[in-house]
Design an enzyme around this catalytic site. Structure first.
Site, short mmCIF file in Angstrom:
data_model
loop_
_atom_site.label_atom_id
_atom_site.label_comp_id
_atom_site.label_asym_id
_atom_site.label_seq_id
_atom_site.Cartn_x
_atom_site.Cartn_y
_atom_site.Cartn_z
N SER A 142 13.91 -0.62 9.62
CA SER A 142 13.71 -1.44 10.83
C SER A 142 14.84 -1.11 11.78
O SER A 142 15.88 -0.59 11.35
CB SER A 142 13.79 -2.93 10.42
OG SER A 142 13.93 -3.75 11.56
N TYR A 155 17.63 -10.00 5.86
CA TYR A 155 16.80 -8.86 6.31
C TYR A 155 17.70 -7.74 6.84
O TYR A 155 17.52 -6.57 6.50
CB TYR A 155 15.84 -9.38 7.38
CG TYR A 155 14.77 -8.42 7.82
CD1 TYR A 155 13.59 -8.28 7.09
CD2 TYR A 155 14.90 -7.68 8.99
CE1 TYR A 155 12.57 -7.43 7.52
CE2 TYR A 155 13.89 -6.83 9.42
CZ TYR A 155 12.73 -6.71 8.68
OH TYR A 155 11.73 -5.86 9.11
P1 NAD Z 1 3.02 -7.54 6.60
O1 NAD Z 1 3.45 -8.93 6.29
O2 NAD Z 1 1.82 -7.31 7.44
O3 NAD Z 1 2.81 -6.73 5.23
C1 NAD Z 1 3.70 -6.82 4.18
C2 NAD Z 1 3.10 -6.19 2.96
O4 NAD Z 1 4.07 -6.27 1.90
C3 NAD Z 1 1.82 -6.87 2.45
O5 NAD Z 1 0.95 -5.88 1.95
C4 NAD Z 1 2.33 -7.73 1.28
O6 NAD Z 1 1.34 -7.92 0.27
C5 NAD Z 1 3.43 -6.82 0.75
N1 NAD Z 1 4.44 -7.54 -0.04
C6 NAD Z 1 5.24 -8.56 0.34
N2 NAD Z 1 6.01 -8.95 -0.70
C7 NAD Z 1 5.68 -8.14 -1.75
C8 NAD Z 1 6.09 -8.05 -3.10
N3 NAD Z 1 7.04 -8.88 -3.60
N4 NAD Z 1 5.52 -7.13 -3.89
C9 NAD Z 1 4.56 -6.31 -3.40
N5 NAD Z 1 4.12 -6.34 -2.14
C10 NAD Z 1 4.68 -7.26 -1.33
O7 NAD Z 1 4.32 -6.85 7.21
P2 NAD Z 1 4.52 -5.57 8.17
O8 NAD Z 1 5.00 -6.07 9.47
O9 NAD Z 1 3.40 -4.62 8.10
O10 NAD Z 1 5.82 -4.94 7.47
C11 NAD Z 1 5.80 -3.76 6.70
C12 NAD Z 1 7.21 -3.20 6.67
O11 NAD Z 1 7.63 -2.87 7.99
C13 NAD Z 1 8.25 -4.20 6.12
O12 NAD Z 1 9.17 -3.52 5.32
C14 NAD Z 1 8.92 -4.71 7.38
O13 NAD Z 1 10.23 -5.14 7.14
C15 NAD Z 1 8.88 -3.45 8.24
N6 NAD Z 1 9.04 -3.71 9.66
C16 NAD Z 1 8.13 -4.49 10.33
C17 NAD Z 1 8.32 -4.71 11.68
C18 NAD Z 1 7.38 -5.55 12.50
O14 NAD Z 1 7.70 -5.81 13.67
N7 NAD Z 1 6.25 -5.96 11.98
C19 NAD Z 1 9.40 -4.14 12.35
C20 NAD Z 1 10.30 -3.36 11.62
C21 NAD Z 1 10.09 -3.15 10.29
#
Ligand code: NAD
Length: 260
Positions: A142, A155
């Protein structure tokens, strides 16, 4: 040529699902993973979409906070699809609170899911990648792996740790055909961010639209969300031969967040 196999952790929604879809489009066999029970995933049209590109697609429910579940995920992959060639450590969770109020169990969960799980999956994936002298490990970090924001101590700590871990493993594999990199997105509109917008709208008594605008304009100069598809295409590029010498980077894709 035998199709390569990609494991995308946390691929039942958001960024992980888009990455799985794009890798399937590129002919890779895909192991999807998440917390949801399989019947829920198989009933989801997104699963049919990932499966519609001709490669093999499987789903394994595994809670990545538990190292033995990660071992189980790899055992399942080896049995169903063969060894992991492309590992995308994507699963992640967020919680927003001041450090002195931060629930201890949520701190542990965030570090386990966002950082420690990547250590376990990497140590389990590397032996076969080394033996084939090819592999890709892509850690979805991130912008919070490179800079901080208040109220996100767990985080930010986990994502900074993930960027550091990426660099260390990239150095350990530098003379092999295995590359290890991180992607550092800014705001992407997924359930993880929707929850933050809803909380902001509630706390500040704003409409969802105004809360969204404020969230974007505070940090992301483009005032546009990065899309999951844009991140997925960056993953595909990092898997290509053109990226053979990209090693240990933390590649921000953030609408200008870090340029400020
Ligand atoms: P999301 O909530 O849409 O998806 C998260 C996924 O992780 C889901 O499939 C959930 O089932 C899975 N998950 C959560 N806890 C888990 C566990 N204990 N075991 C197995 N699976 C688990 O989130 P997203 O926004 O798509 O995020 C995906 C990645 O991108 C994350 O690492 C997040 O930190 C990173 N990220 C997101 C953003 C954003 O703005 N959305 C920005 C920077 C980084």
């Amino acid at each position: 040529m035998v199709a390569r196999t990609a494991l995308v952790t946390g691929s039942t929604s958001g960024i992980g699902l888009a990455i799985a879809l794009e890798l399937a489009r590129n002919g890779l066999n895909i192991l999807l993973n998440g917390l949801e029970p399989p019947e829920l995933i198989f009933a989801n049209p997104a699963f049919s979409e990932v499966s519609s590109h001709g490669s093999k697609v499987r789903y394994c429910q595994a809670d990545l906070r538990n190292p033995s579940s990660i071992q189980g995920l790899f055992d399942f992959c080896n049995a169903e699809l063969g060894p992991v060639d492309v590992l995308v450590n994507n699963a992640g969770i967020q919680h927003v609170a001041a450090v002195e109020d931060f629930p201890v169990e949520l701190w542990d969960s965030i570090i386990a899911t966002n950082l420690t799980a990547a250590f376990h999956s990497t140590r389990l994936a590397l032996p076969s990648m080394r033996s084939h002298n090819w592999g890709r490990i892509i850690n979805i970090a991130s912008v919070h792996g490179l800079v901080a924001s208040p109220l996100k101590s767990a985080y930010v700590a986990a994502k900074h740790g993930l960027v550091g871990f990426t660099k260390a493993v990239a150095l350990e594999t530098a003379r092999t055909g295995v590359t290890v990199n991180a992607i550092c997105p800014g705001w992407v509109l997924t359930p993880l961010v929707q929850k933050q917008i809803e909380a902001r709208a509630l706390n500040d008594k704003l409409s969802y639209e105004l809360a969204t605008q404020q969230l974007l304009s505070e940090k992301q100069p483009s005032s546009q969300f990065v899309t999951p598809e844009q991140i997925a295409e960056l993953v595909t590029f990092l898997c290509s031969p053109s990226a053979n010498n990209i090693r240990g980077v933390a590649w921000n894709i953030d609408g200008g967040w870090l340029a400020q």
